[in-house]
Design a protein around this motif. Structure first.
Motif, PDB file in Angstrom:
ATOM      1  N   MET A   1     -67.773 -29.773 -31.938  1.00  0.00           N
ATOM      2  CA  MET A   1     -69.223 -29.579 -32.560  1.00  0.00           C
ATOM      3  C   MET A   1     -68.966 -29.424 -34.076  1.00  0.00           C
ATOM      4  N   TRP A   2     -67.863 -28.927 -34.436  1.00  0.00           N
ATOM      5  CA  TRP A   2     -67.513 -28.746 -35.912  1.00  0.00           C
ATOM      6  C   TRP A   2     -66.077 -29.576 -36.241  1.00  0.00           C
ATOM      7  N   SER A   3     -65.858 -29.607 -37.375  1.00  0.00           N
ATOM      8  CA  SER A   3     -64.611 -30.328 -38.075  1.00  0.00           C
ATOM      9  C   SER A   3     -63.354 -29.211 -37.741  1.00  0.00           C
ATOM     10  N   VAL A   4     -62.552 -29.678 -37.366  1.00  0.00           N
ATOM     11  CA  VAL A   4     -61.257 -28.784 -36.964  1.00  0.00           C
ATOM     12  C   VAL A   4     -60.694 -28.796 -38.315  1.00  0.00           C
ATOM     13  N   GLU A   5     -60.133 -27.403 -38.719  1.00  0.00           N
ATOM     14  CA  GLU A   5     -59.357 -27.227 -39.924  1.00  0.00           C
ATOM     15  C   GLU A   5     -57.918 -27.105 -39.417  1.00  0.00           C
ATOM     16  N   ASP A   6     -57.069 -28.189 -39.576  1.00  0.00           N
ATOM     17  CA  ASP A   6     -55.899 -28.361 -39.086  1.00  0.00           C
ATOM     18  C   ASP A   6     -54.895 -27.559 -40.124  1.00  0.00           C
ATOM     19  N   MET A   9     -52.811 -24.553 -38.726  1.00  0.00           N
ATOM     20  CA  MET A   9     -51.589 -24.643 -38.064  1.00  0.00           C
ATOM     21  C   MET A   9     -50.400 -24.392 -38.989  1.00  0.00           C
ATOM     22  N   GLU A  10     -50.692 -25.298 -40.238  1.00  0.00           N
ATOM     23  CA  GLU A  10     -49.289 -24.559 -41.408  1.00  0.00           C
ATOM     24  C   GLU A  10     -49.337 -23.273 -41.553  1.00  0.00           C
ATOM     25  N   TRP A  11     -50.489 -22.623 -41.727  1.00  0.00           N
ATOM     26  CA  TRP A  11     -50.478 -21.054 -41.987  1.00  0.00           C
ATOM     27  C   TRP A  11     -50.068 -20.557 -41.078  1.00  0.00           C
ATOM     28  N   TRP A  52     -59.098 -15.796 -38.242  1.00  0.00           N
ATOM     29  CA  TRP A  52     -60.630 -15.674 -37.760  1.00  0.00           C
ATOM     30  C   TRP A  52     -61.327 -16.748 -37.735  1.00  0.00           C
ATOM     31  N   VAL A  53     -61.781 -17.286 -36.724  1.00  0.00           N
ATOM     32  CA  VAL A  53     -62.780 -18.410 -36.666  1.00  0.00           C
ATOM     33  C   VAL A  53     -64.233 -17.708 -36.884  1.00  0.00           C
ATOM     34  N   LEU A  54     -65.005 -18.328 -37.968  1.00  0.00           N
ATOM     35  CA  LEU A  54     -66.277 -17.900 -38.312  1.00  0.00           C
ATOM     36  C   LEU A  54     -67.083 -19.172 -38.624  1.00  0.00           C
ATOM     37  N   LYS A  82     -63.673 -22.320 -40.288  1.00  0.00           N
ATOM     38  CA  LYS A  82     -65.032 -22.579 -39.630  1.00  0.00           C
ATOM     39  C   LYS A  82     -64.750 -23.074 -38.021  1.00  0.00           C
ATOM     40  N   TRP A  83     -63.600 -23.705 -37.865  1.00  0.00           N
ATOM     41  CA  TRP A  83     -63.132 -23.972 -36.572  1.00  0.00           C
ATOM     42  C   TRP A  83     -61.890 -24.331 -36.271  1.00  0.00           C
ATOM     43  N   CYS A  84     -61.228 -24.182 -35.315  1.00  0.00           N
ATOM     44  CA  CYS A  84     -59.695 -24.679 -35.273  1.00  0.00           C
ATOM     45  C   CYS A  84     -59.527 -25.229 -34.032  1.00  0.00           C
TER      46      CYS A  84
END
Length: 212
Positions: A1-6, A9-11, A52-54, A82-84
């Protein structure tokens, strides 16, 4: 539904094992400003690291920024996205706990990953799932919410410490590992999940709609 912020994972790769609390309330629930403020306060006071996913539109009061310098004070240990990729996040070795709305998909993903849960249910089947987590599975704790559905910053912090520190944390982690092992066994050849799916397919092929 939203673009995943990959990038998350590095964080996570740069965090110690079992040191991060993951916070996400799924794809439908809307977070109030009071909830956001209480979570942020608990994050600040606990001195733990958080992912935190907001998601876009997650704050129904449409407040774009955190108050009281939260972002600056916690920038080294709190990542807001925003999404993960949730399944990958839960499987990551740095994740110590999951603050969840107790949607069944999220709950199953946490069980399979062996991650302790902090239950914050909202509606439909979520309170029942939260009860199972705390009293039956015993792989997590439940926040004490008021009639408005809000949990205090103090209680959020209490639950964070319950799954990360002391004897209670060790017991919850043990149960989470046991639940993980049981879940994986059901998926293997000969496991109950594998058998049930095979039987379901056989019934469809054999034309047994009453059993399917």
């Amino acid at each position: 539904m939203w673009s995943v912020e990959d990038s998350c994972m590095e964080w996570l790769d740069n965090k110690p094992p079992s040191s991060v609390i993951y916070v996400s309330f799924g794809s439908m629930l809307v977070t109030s400003q009071t909830q956001m403020d209480n979570i942020a306060t608990a994050m600040r006071n606990s001195n733990k690291s958080f992912l935190w996913v907001l998601k876009p539109g997650s704050n129904k009061d449409n407040v774009a920024e955190f108050s009281n310098g939260f972002s600056e004070e916690t920038k080294e240990r709190v990542l807001v996205v925003k999404w993960c990729p949730q399944e990958k996040v839960l499987m990551h070795s740095s994740v110590a706990g999951f603050i969840s709305h107790c949607g069944w998909n999220s709950t199953l993903e946490a069980v399979v990953a062996g991650v302790p849960l902090i239950a914050w249910p909202s509606w439909t089947d979520q309170p029942t799932t939260a009860m199972l987590i705390e009293n039956v599975f015993r792989n997590g704790v439940r926040l004490r919410c008021g009639e408005d559905g809000n949990a205090s910053a103090e209680d959020i912090e209490r639950c964070i410490r319950c799954v990360t520190e002391g004897p209670s944390a060790e017991e919850i982690k043990k149960r989470a590992r046991e639940m993980k092992e049981a879940a994986w066994k059901t998926l293997q050849d000969g496991g109950t999940s594998s058998k049930n799916i095979s039987q379901f397919i056989s019934d469809l092929i054999a034309g047994k709609p009453d059993r399917a």
